[in-house]
Design a protein around this motif. Structure first.
Motif, PDB file in Angstrom:
ATOM      1  N   LYS A  28       0.833  -1.207   0.000  1.00  8.89           N
ATOM      2  CA  LYS A  28       0.000   0.000   0.000  1.00  8.89           C
ATOM      3  C   LYS A  28       0.870   1.260   0.000  1.00  8.89           C
ATOM      4  O   LYS A  28       0.582   2.220  -0.716  1.00  8.89           O
ATOM      5  CB  LYS A  28      -0.943   0.004   1.206  1.00  8.89           C
ATOM      6  N   LEU A  29       1.925   1.265   0.817  1.00  2.78           N
ATOM      7  CA  LEU A  29       2.821   2.425   0.862  1.00  2.78           C
ATOM      8  C   LEU A  29       3.541   2.651  -0.463  1.00  2.78           C
ATOM      9  O   LEU A  29       3.816   3.783  -0.846  1.00  2.78           O
ATOM     10  CB  LEU A  29       3.867   2.262   1.973  1.00  2.78           C
ATOM     11  N   GLY A  30       3.847   1.553  -1.153  1.00  2.74           N
ATOM     12  CA  GLY A  30       4.562   1.649  -2.433  1.00  2.74           C
ATOM     13  C   GLY A  30       3.749   2.308  -3.525  1.00  2.74           C
ATOM     14  O   GLY A  30       4.312   2.809  -4.502  1.00  2.74           O
ATOM     15  N   ASP A  31       2.446   2.298  -3.401  1.00  2.00           N
ATOM     16  CA  ASP A  31       1.563   2.940  -4.374  1.00  2.00           C
ATOM     17  C   ASP A  31       0.434   3.618  -3.609  1.00  2.00           C
ATOM     18  O   ASP A  31      -0.736   3.224  -3.709  1.00  2.00           O
ATOM     19  CB  ASP A  31       1.012   1.920  -5.374  1.00  2.00           C
ATOM     20  N   LEU A  32       0.797   4.623  -2.832  1.00  2.60           N
ATOM     21  CA  LEU A  32      -0.170   5.273  -1.955  1.00  2.60           C
ATOM     22  C   LEU A  32      -1.304   5.936  -2.734  1.00  2.60           C
ATOM     23  O   LEU A  32      -2.468   5.872  -2.317  1.00  2.60           O
ATOM     24  CB  LEU A  32       0.535   6.288  -1.058  1.00  2.60           C
ATOM     25  N   SER A  33      -0.990   6.535  -3.889  1.00  6.73           N
ATOM     26  CA  SER A  33      -2.070   7.157  -4.671  1.00  6.73           C
ATOM     27  C   SER A  33      -3.011   6.082  -5.226  1.00  6.73           C
ATOM     28  O   SER A  33      -4.231   6.274  -5.259  1.00  6.73           O
ATOM     29  CB  SER A  33      -1.515   8.029  -5.793  1.00  6.73           C
ATOM     30  N   GLY A  34      -2.459   4.953  -5.628  1.00  2.14           N
ATOM     31  CA  GLY A  34      -3.299   3.847  -6.083  1.00  2.14           C
ATOM     32  C   GLY A  34      -4.140   3.287  -4.948  1.00  2.14           C
ATOM     33  O   GLY A  34      -5.300   2.912  -5.147  1.00  2.14           O
ATOM     34  N   THR A  35      -3.538   3.205  -3.755  1.00  5.89           N
ATOM     35  CA  THR A  35      -4.282   2.737  -2.579  1.00  5.89           C
ATOM     36  C   THR A  35      -5.427   3.692  -2.273  1.00  5.89           C
ATOM     37  O   THR A  35      -6.553   3.263  -2.010  1.00  5.89           O
ATOM     38  CB  THR A  35      -3.345   2.603  -1.365  1.00  5.89           C
ATOM     39  N   GLU A  36      -5.140   4.983  -2.335  1.00  5.72           N
ATOM     40  CA  GLU A  36      -6.180   5.988  -2.083  1.00  5.72           C
ATOM     41  C   GLU A  36      -7.300   5.866  -3.113  1.00  5.72           C
ATOM     42  O   GLU A  36      -8.484   5.885  -2.756  1.00  5.72           O
ATOM     43  CB  GLU A  36      -5.582   7.394  -2.127  1.00  5.72           C
ATOM     44  N   ALA A  46     -13.154   9.139   3.590  1.00  6.13           N
ATOM     45  CA  ALA A  46     -11.904   9.900   3.705  1.00  6.13           C
ATOM     46  C   ALA A  46     -10.698   9.097   3.199  1.00  6.13           C
ATOM     47  O   ALA A  46      -9.732   8.880   3.924  1.00  6.13           O
ATOM     48  CB  ALA A  46     -11.687  10.350   5.148  1.00  6.13           C
ATOM     49  N   PRO A  47     -10.722   8.655   1.940  1.00  5.59           N
ATOM     50  CA  PRO A  47      -9.639   7.808   1.430  1.00  5.59           C
ATOM     51  C   PRO A  47      -8.261   8.461   1.484  1.00  5.59           C
ATOM     52  O   PRO A  47      -7.258   7.758   1.651  1.00  5.59           O
ATOM     53  CB  PRO A  47     -10.066   7.510  -0.007  1.00  5.59           C
ATOM     54  N   ALA A  48      -8.190   9.790   1.392  1.00  4.31           N
ATOM     55  CA  ALA A  48      -6.896  10.471   1.464  1.00  4.31           C
ATOM     56  C   ALA A  48      -6.273  10.358   2.852  1.00  4.31           C
ATOM     57  O   ALA A  48      -5.055  10.430   3.001  1.00  4.31           O
ATOM     58  CB  ALA A  48      -7.041  11.947   1.075  1.00  4.31           C
ATOM     59  N   VAL A  49      -7.089  10.172   3.866  1.00  5.57           N
ATOM     60  CA  VAL A  49      -6.618   9.985   5.243  1.00  5.57           C
ATOM     61  C   VAL A  49      -6.462   8.501   5.551  1.00  5.57           C
ATOM     62  O   VAL A  49      -5.469   8.069   6.137  1.00  5.57           O
ATOM     63  CB  VAL A  49      -7.602  10.641   6.249  1.00  5.57           C
ATOM     64  N   MET A  50      -7.457   7.721   5.146  1.00  4.65           N
ATOM     65  CA  MET A  50      -7.474   6.304   5.516  1.00  4.65           C
ATOM     66  C   MET A  50      -6.406   5.483   4.795  1.00  4.65           C
ATOM     67  O   MET A  50      -5.857   4.547   5.387  1.00  4.65           O
ATOM     68  CB  MET A  50      -8.858   5.704   5.262  1.00  4.65           C
ATOM     69  N   ALA A  51      -6.098   5.795   3.557  1.00  7.59           N
ATOM     70  CA  ALA A  51      -5.097   5.016   2.814  1.00  7.59           C
ATOM     71  C   ALA A  51      -3.728   5.061   3.499  1.00  7.59           C
ATOM     72  O   ALA A  51      -3.151   4.008   3.787  1.00  7.59           O
ATOM     73  CB  ALA A  51      -5.017   5.479   1.361  1.00  7.59           C
ATOM     74  N   PRO A  52      -3.198   6.248   3.795  1.00 10.79           N
ATOM     75  CA  PRO A  52      -1.903   6.251   4.490  1.00 10.79           C
ATOM     76  C   PRO A  52      -1.996   5.705   5.914  1.00 10.79           C
ATOM     77  O   PRO A  52      -1.068   5.034   6.389  1.00 10.79           O
ATOM     78  CB  PRO A  52      -1.459   7.716   4.474  1.00 10.79           C
ATOM     79  N   PHE A  53      -3.115   5.940   6.588  1.00 10.17           N
ATOM     80  CA  PHE A  53      -3.278   5.425   7.941  1.00 10.17           C
ATOM     81  C   PHE A  53      -3.212   3.898   7.954  1.00 10.17           C
ATOM     82  O   PHE A  53      -2.492   3.294   8.739  1.00 10.17           O
ATOM     83  CB  PHE A  53      -4.594   5.911   8.555  1.00 10.17           C
ATOM     84  N   VAL A  54      -3.977   3.264   7.072  1.00 11.17           N
ATOM     85  CA  VAL A  54      -4.006   1.803   7.004  1.00 11.17           C
ATOM     86  C   VAL A  54      -2.647   1.265   6.560  1.00 11.17           C
ATOM     87  O   VAL A  54      -2.159   0.269   7.103  1.00 11.17           O
ATOM     88  CB  VAL A  54      -5.148   1.320   6.083  1.00 11.17           C
ATOM     89  N   ALA A  55      -2.030   1.924   5.587  1.00  8.83           N
ATOM     90  CA  ALA A  55      -0.716   1.475   5.106  1.00  8.83           C
ATOM     91  C   ALA A  55       0.317   1.500   6.227  1.00  8.83           C
ATOM     92  O   ALA A  55       1.090   0.544   6.396  1.00  8.83           O
ATOM     93  CB  ALA A  55      -0.267   2.348   3.930  1.00  8.83           C
TER      94      ALA A  55
END
Length: 147
Positions: A28-36, A46-55
């Protein structure tokens, strides 16, 4: 002898579950924009917050489980993470992971719950630092006192 077997079992579960979370978090961290974008497409708020949080949770939580550092606390966060994933994404696809179902998140969530309840075991940073003996109610302290 029984205590050693239990501690080895906890170590095995921690390492495998931790490695799985670590690799998923790094992915997820390797493709954070894709994860978002993926989170947005799945309807995660809130995918912009949740994606990095979960990663970050999966990456750091995975490392914490592997080495057994504050393992029960990180395990609780990972249980919640898997519950949200199951309810928001996987449950509608049935059981099997091959169909996008909840099989893997159930397995990871329940294994994390077991770590949260049992503690990290003797072969861990938690045991080395004697956290269960220093913090009342910390998982694993009761077993150490009886062994």
């Amino acid at each position: 002898m029984e205590s050693t077997r239990t501690d080895l079992a906890l170590l095995a579960v921690r390492v495998v579950v931790g490695l799985t979370f670590l690799l998923h978090g790094l992915d997820k961290l390797g493709d954070l924009s894709g994860t978002e974008q993926g989170f947005d497409g799945m309807g995660i708020p809130a995918p912009a917050v949740m994606a990095p949080f979960v990663a970050v949770l999966e990456t750091i939580g995975g490392i914490a489980l592997i080495i057994g550092a504050l393992a029960p606390l990180f395990a609780i966060g990972l249980v919640i993470n898997m519950l949200v994933a199951a309810l928001t994404v996987h449950i509608e696809n049935g059981f099997f992971a091959s169909d996008g179902g909840y099989e893997l998140v159930l397995l990871l969530g329940v294994a994390s719950l077991a770590i949260a309840i049992a503690g990290a075991g003797r072969f861990s940073v938690d045991a080395t630092l004697r956290i269960a003996q220093k913090v009342p109610g910390y998982p694993g302290g009761e077993r150490r006192m009886l062994a």
